[in-house]
Design a protein around this motif. Structure first.
Motif, PDB file in Angstrom:
ATOM      1  N   LEU A  32      35.421  41.920  29.918  1.00  0.00           N
ATOM      2  CA  LEU A  32      35.257  40.746  30.693  1.00  0.00           C
ATOM      3  C   LEU A  32      36.426  40.654  31.581  1.00  0.00           C
ATOM      4  O   LEU A  32      37.553  41.099  31.637  1.00  0.00           O
ATOM      5  CB  LEU A  32      35.912  39.570  29.756  1.00  0.00           C
ATOM      6  N   VAL A  34      37.905  38.752  34.873  1.00  0.00           N
ATOM      7  CA  VAL A  34      38.371  37.439  35.342  1.00  0.00           C
ATOM      8  C   VAL A  34      39.258  37.551  36.589  1.00  0.00           C
ATOM      9  O   VAL A  34      40.417  37.677  36.760  1.00  0.00           O
ATOM     10  CB  VAL A  34      39.221  36.564  34.319  1.00  0.00           C
ATOM     11  N   TRP A  42      33.834  35.195  37.087  1.00  0.00           N
ATOM     12  CA  TRP A  42      34.039  36.174  36.113  1.00  0.00           C
ATOM     13  C   TRP A  42      32.705  36.923  35.766  1.00  0.00           C
ATOM     14  O   TRP A  42      31.620  36.622  36.001  1.00  0.00           O
ATOM     15  CB  TRP A  42      34.421  35.339  35.051  1.00  0.00           C
ATOM     16  N   GLN A  55      32.360  34.299  27.586  1.00  0.00           N
ATOM     17  CA  GLN A  55      32.645  32.920  27.796  1.00  0.00           C
ATOM     18  C   GLN A  55      33.504  32.285  26.948  1.00  0.00           C
ATOM     19  O   GLN A  55      34.562  31.527  27.266  1.00  0.00           O
ATOM     20  CB  GLN A  55      31.419  32.063  27.708  1.00  0.00           C
ATOM     21  N   LEU A  58      36.895  33.587  27.633  1.00  0.00           N
ATOM     22  CA  LEU A  58      37.417  33.196  28.722  1.00  0.00           C
ATOM     23  C   LEU A  58      37.956  31.669  28.509  1.00  0.00           C
ATOM     24  O   LEU A  58      39.080  31.238  28.897  1.00  0.00           O
ATOM     25  CB  LEU A  58      36.481  33.202  29.824  1.00  0.00           C
TER      26      LEU A  58
END
Length: 79
Positions: A32, A34, A42, A55, A58
């Motif tokens: 991931l 960001v 993202w 998700q 995050l």
């Protein structure tokens, strides 16, 4: 719908933070990425997909950052 996701911070710079993530502690789904300046931008490194497990990592990482002021080293999301 419930779910579980795990993340481990693999890199942090002033511009972005990266988490290896997955539905299990082995974190095999991807990385991931960001961007700190635009959290909505993202993505998953090398993929156009935005899986729920990414998700969830995050969301949990942002929750910790907002309360502590730091990106967490590890994340565990359960709902």
């Amino acid at each position: 719908m419930g779910g579980v996701a795990y993340g481990r911070k693999v890199d942090e710079s002033p511009d972005e933070v990266r988490y290896a993530f997955g539905a299990t502690p082995e974190l095999g789904e991807g990385v991931l990425v960001v961007p700190v300046a635009d959290l909505d931008a993202w993505c998953v490194q090398g993929s156009p997909e935005r899986p729920l497990s990414a998700q969830w990592v995050l969301v949990k990482a942002l929750r910790v950052r907002r309360t502590s002021g730091r990106w967490p080293e590890r994340v565990a999301f359960r709902s």
